[in-house]
Design a protein around this motif. Sequence first.
Motif, PDB file in Angstrom:
ATOM      1  N   ILE A 189      -3.289  -6.792  36.196  1.00 20.56           N
ATOM      2  CA  ILE A 189      -3.084  -5.551  35.457  1.00 20.56           C
ATOM      3  C   ILE A 189      -2.212  -5.803  34.235  1.00 20.56           C
ATOM      4  O   ILE A 189      -1.127  -6.362  34.348  1.00 20.56           O
ATOM      5  CB  ILE A 189      -2.456  -4.474  36.354  1.00 20.56           C
ATOM      6  N   SER A 190      -2.720  -5.402  33.085  1.00 23.21           N
ATOM      7  CA  SER A 190      -1.986  -5.532  31.828  1.00 23.21           C
ATOM      8  C   SER A 190      -2.123  -4.227  31.060  1.00 23.21           C
ATOM      9  O   SER A 190      -3.187  -3.935  30.513  1.00 23.21           O
ATOM     10  CB  SER A 190      -2.538  -6.692  30.990  1.00 23.21           C
ATOM     11  N   ILE A 191      -1.061  -3.444  31.054  1.00 22.62           N
ATOM     12  CA  ILE A 191      -1.083  -2.172  30.339  1.00 22.62           C
ATOM     13  C   ILE A 191      -1.265  -2.395  28.844  1.00 22.62           C
ATOM     14  O   ILE A 191      -1.864  -1.577  28.140  1.00 22.62           O
ATOM     15  CB  ILE A 191       0.213  -1.377  30.605  1.00 22.62           C
ATOM     16  N   GLU A 192      -0.748  -3.527  28.344  1.00 20.63           N
ATOM     17  CA  GLU A 192      -0.900  -3.822  26.929  1.00 20.63           C
ATOM     18  C   GLU A 192      -2.366  -4.005  26.548  1.00 20.63           C
ATOM     19  O   GLU A 192      -2.778  -3.692  25.431  1.00 20.63           O
ATOM     20  CB  GLU A 192      -0.124  -5.091  26.558  1.00 20.63           C
ATOM     21  N   ALA A 193      -3.180  -4.507  27.483  1.00 23.44           N
ATOM     22  CA  ALA A 193      -4.592  -4.754  27.209  1.00 23.44           C
ATOM     23  C   ALA A 193      -5.436  -3.504  27.419  1.00 23.44           C
ATOM     24  O   ALA A 193      -6.330  -3.208  26.622  1.00 23.44           O
ATOM     25  CB  ALA A 193      -5.108  -5.882  28.101  1.00 23.44           C
ATOM     26  N   THR A 194      -5.164  -2.759  28.477  1.00 22.86           N
ATOM     27  CA  THR A 194      -5.946  -1.553  28.757  1.00 22.86           C
ATOM     28  C   THR A 194      -5.241  -0.682  29.788  1.00 22.86           C
ATOM     29  O   THR A 194      -4.610  -1.213  30.714  1.00 22.86           O
ATOM     30  CB  THR A 194      -7.345  -1.899  29.294  1.00 22.86           C
TER      31      THR A 194
ATOM     32  N   ALA B  19     -10.089  -4.565  35.495  1.00 24.82           N
ATOM     33  CA  ALA B  19      -9.688  -4.034  34.194  1.00 24.82           C
ATOM     34  C   ALA B  19     -10.919  -3.686  33.370  1.00 24.82           C
ATOM     35  O   ALA B  19     -11.882  -4.456  33.294  1.00 24.82           O
ATOM     36  CB  ALA B  19      -8.841  -5.070  33.451  1.00 24.82           C
ATOM     37  N   LEU B  20     -10.895  -2.500  32.750  1.00 24.29           N
ATOM     38  CA  LEU B  20     -11.963  -2.046  31.855  1.00 24.29           C
ATOM     39  C   LEU B  20     -11.397  -2.084  30.444  1.00 24.29           C
ATOM     40  O   LEU B  20     -10.553  -1.271  30.089  1.00 24.29           O
ATOM     41  CB  LEU B  20     -12.416  -0.639  32.246  1.00 24.29           C
ATOM     42  N   LEU B  21     -11.848  -3.032  29.653  1.00 24.31           N
ATOM     43  CA  LEU B  21     -11.126  -3.419  28.448  1.00 24.31           C
ATOM     44  C   LEU B  21     -11.507  -2.659  27.188  1.00 24.31           C
ATOM     45  O   LEU B  21     -10.823  -2.780  26.175  1.00 24.31           O
ATOM     46  CB  LEU B  21     -11.313  -4.923  28.207  1.00 24.31           C
ATOM     47  N   ASP B  22     -12.588  -1.894  27.194  1.00 18.46           N
ATOM     48  CA  ASP B  22     -12.945  -1.106  26.014  1.00 18.46           C
ATOM     49  C   ASP B  22     -13.755   0.110  26.440  1.00 18.46           C
ATOM     50  O   ASP B  22     -14.054   0.299  27.626  1.00 18.46           O
ATOM     51  CB  ASP B  22     -13.708  -1.948  24.984  1.00 18.46           C
ATOM     52  N   GLU B  23     -14.098   0.959  25.483  1.00 19.99           N
ATOM     53  CA  GLU B  23     -14.732   2.234  25.827  1.00 19.99           C
ATOM     54  C   GLU B  23     -16.112   2.047  26.435  1.00 19.99           C
ATOM     55  O   GLU B  23     -16.539   2.852  27.261  1.00 19.99           O
ATOM     56  CB  GLU B  23     -14.799   3.137  24.597  1.00 19.99           C
ATOM     57  N   ALA B  24     -16.829   0.987  26.054  1.00 18.21           N
ATOM     58  CA  ALA B  24     -18.134   0.730  26.661  1.00 18.21           C
ATOM     59  C   ALA B  24     -17.979   0.405  28.145  1.00 18.21           C
ATOM     60  O   ALA B  24     -18.733   0.906  28.989  1.00 18.21           O
ATOM     61  CB  ALA B  24     -18.833  -0.418  25.934  1.00 18.21           C
ATOM     62  N   ALA B  25     -17.005  -0.433  28.466  1.00 18.36           N
ATOM     63  CA  ALA B  25     -16.761  -0.781  29.866  1.00 18.36           C
ATOM     64  C   ALA B  25     -16.332   0.442  30.668  1.00 18.36           C
ATOM     65  O   ALA B  25     -16.770   0.637  31.806  1.00 18.36           O
ATOM     66  CB  ALA B  25     -15.685  -1.871  29.940  1.00 18.36           C
ATOM     67  N   VAL B  26     -15.480   1.276  30.075  1.00 19.59           N
ATOM     68  CA  VAL B  26     -14.999   2.481  30.754  1.00 19.59           C
ATOM     69  C   VAL B  26     -16.163   3.417  31.061  1.00 19.59           C
ATOM     70  O   VAL B  26     -16.334   3.884  32.193  1.00 19.59           O
ATOM     71  CB  VAL B  26     -13.939   3.209  29.907  1.00 19.59           C
TER      72      VAL B  26
ATOM     73  N   GLY C 207     -15.520  -6.374  29.455  1.00 22.17           N
ATOM     74  CA  GLY C 207     -15.349  -6.055  28.045  1.00 22.17           C
ATOM     75  C   GLY C 207     -16.005  -7.093  27.162  1.00 22.17           C
ATOM     76  O   GLY C 207     -16.649  -8.030  27.638  1.00 22.17           O
ATOM     77  N   THR C 208     -15.849  -6.933  25.863  1.00 26.07           N
ATOM     78  CA  THR C 208     -16.376  -7.908  24.926  1.00 26.07           C
ATOM     79  C   THR C 208     -15.557  -9.190  25.002  1.00 26.07           C
ATOM     80  O   THR C 208     -14.451  -9.210  25.551  1.00 26.07           O
ATOM     81  CB  THR C 208     -16.326  -7.371  23.484  1.00 26.07           C
ATOM     82  N   LEU C 209     -16.088 -10.243  24.438  1.00 29.01           N
ATOM     83  CA  LEU C 209     -15.384 -11.516  24.453  1.00 29.01           C
ATOM     84  C   LEU C 209     -14.034 -11.400  23.745  1.00 29.01           C
ATOM     85  O   LEU C 209     -13.039 -11.998  24.179  1.00 29.01           O
ATOM     86  CB  LEU C 209     -16.238 -12.589  23.773  1.00 29.01           C
ATOM     87  N   GLN C 210     -13.992 -10.603  22.685  1.00 30.15           N
ATOM     88  CA  GLN C 210     -12.741 -10.411  21.951  1.00 30.15           C
ATOM     89  C   GLN C 210     -11.691  -9.725  22.823  1.00 30.15           C
ATOM     90  O   GLN C 210     -10.535 -10.149  22.877  1.00 30.15           O
ATOM     91  CB  GLN C 210     -12.994  -9.588  20.683  1.00 30.15           C
TER      92      GLN C 210
ATOM     93  N   CYS D 253     -17.905 -11.509  33.197  1.00 33.60           N
ATOM     94  CA  CYS D 253     -17.191 -10.273  32.926  1.00 33.60           C
ATOM     95  C   CYS D 253     -17.544  -9.607  31.607  1.00 33.60           C
ATOM     96  O   CYS D 253     -17.279  -8.435  31.425  1.00 33.60           O
ATOM     97  CB  CYS D 253     -15.677 -10.521  32.955  1.00 33.60           C
ATOM     98  N   GLN D 254     -18.124 -10.335  30.672  1.00 41.35           N
ATOM     99  CA  GLN D 254     -18.443  -9.696  29.412  1.00 41.35           C
ATOM    100  C   GLN D 254     -19.876  -9.164  29.449  1.00 41.35           C
ATOM    101  O   GLN D 254     -20.753  -9.742  30.077  1.00 41.35           O
ATOM    102  CB  GLN D 254     -18.273 -10.686  28.247  1.00 41.35           C
ATOM    103  N   TYR D 255     -20.084  -8.045  28.799  1.00 42.61           N
ATOM    104  CA  TYR D 255     -21.416  -7.449  28.789  1.00 42.61           C
ATOM    105  C   TYR D 255     -22.157  -7.748  27.510  1.00 42.61           C
ATOM    106  O   TYR D 255     -23.286  -7.305  27.314  1.00 42.61           O
ATOM    107  CB  TYR D 255     -21.333  -5.921  28.987  1.00 42.61           C
ATOM    108  N   MET D 256     -21.567  -8.504  26.602  1.00 44.06           N
ATOM    109  CA  MET D 256     -22.209  -8.815  25.333  1.00 44.06           C
ATOM    110  C   MET D 256     -23.579  -9.498  25.503  1.00 44.06           C
ATOM    111  O   MET D 256     -24.510  -9.182  24.796  1.00 44.06           O
ATOM    112  CB  MET D 256     -21.301  -9.665  24.449  1.00 44.06           C
ATOM    113  N   PRO D 257     -23.751 -10.450  26.460  1.00 40.77           N
ATOM    114  CA  PRO D 257     -25.069 -11.052  26.620  1.00 40.77           C
ATOM    115  C   PRO D 257     -26.145 -10.047  27.014  1.00 40.77           C
ATOM    116  O   PRO D 257     -27.325 -10.294  26.828  1.00 40.77           O
ATOM    117  CB  PRO D 257     -24.853 -12.061  27.764  1.00 40.77           C
TER     118      PRO D 257
END
Length: 325
Positions: free
Chosen positions: A9-14, A170-177, A296-299, A319-323
Amino acid sequence: MPRPRRCLISIEATPYYHCCSRVVRRAYLCGDDHYTGKNYDHRRGWVEFQLLKLADIFAIDVAAFAVMSNHLHVVLYIDVNKANAWSDREVIEQWHRLFNGTQITQQFAEGEVIEAHQVTQLKHQIATYRSRLSDISWFMRCLNEPIARQANIEDNCTGHFWEGRFKSQALLDEAAVLACMAYVELNPIRANMASTPENSEHTSLKLRIEAALTGKQPKQLLPFIGNEKKHQPKGITFELKSYLELVDETGRIIRDDKRGAISSNAEQILNRLNIPVENWLKIITEFGALFHGPVGTLQELSRYCEHLDKRRRHFSKCCQYMPLG
């Protein structure tokens, strides 16, 4: 070996996390238990009630949930700003809604004078409570333990009700959420426990639909705020109507086991997330199999690993959905 929760868990990330708890032996201890022939559907109501109660106590919001027959899914939003904004008295009051606290915190809550030599101890306890009230592990503990005790009393037995650890992701961006929320809320459809979203008992989706019929949003859940992020302290940055349409249409495709159409209005969300319809359907039906860690994305994944001092390689393939996009 399972990783400590602080390493995940990283609050700074998400602030968004997907959590899942399963009952022991994966028996249907909250539904029709095929081993015993008994029905325990009422326990799903226990879980929902406790979950929404905790959302009112903790500085943690519920974005989505689904209480199934043998497991629970919940998407949580950690509101650190809310926890930090509470006064010392508010922290104590919130904590005392769940626990008795200590003699000193009880005295403080009742307005009694605290001796000078006890002030340091009181401040330490308040800091501890403030931290716990925005901690997912404490949230899930306060959710699972009362249900386990209540079920054991009902069954006149002792022992574990839930598996030892809940899973967190962890859900790292709005697409993942958004994808995870839809996956969670459509669980009853995929499991053939409900034919339509509005009939999906003990889910956040049912609460949202019922409130939407009166032009409102449920107070117990993290709201959808559209593009009003600058004017709202927090919320899901999509239009509720479009999201409900997207989930409803996705559910129809899943239920009928055939290709269907996503309306142009609902497809606007997918276009914004840069996810083709075909990939969306794959993600929603196979989310648990596709993603075994932060999503999340690779970034965003690199940023998350940097905060937790991890090597990205460990998560990147699964873990990334970009592919998929």
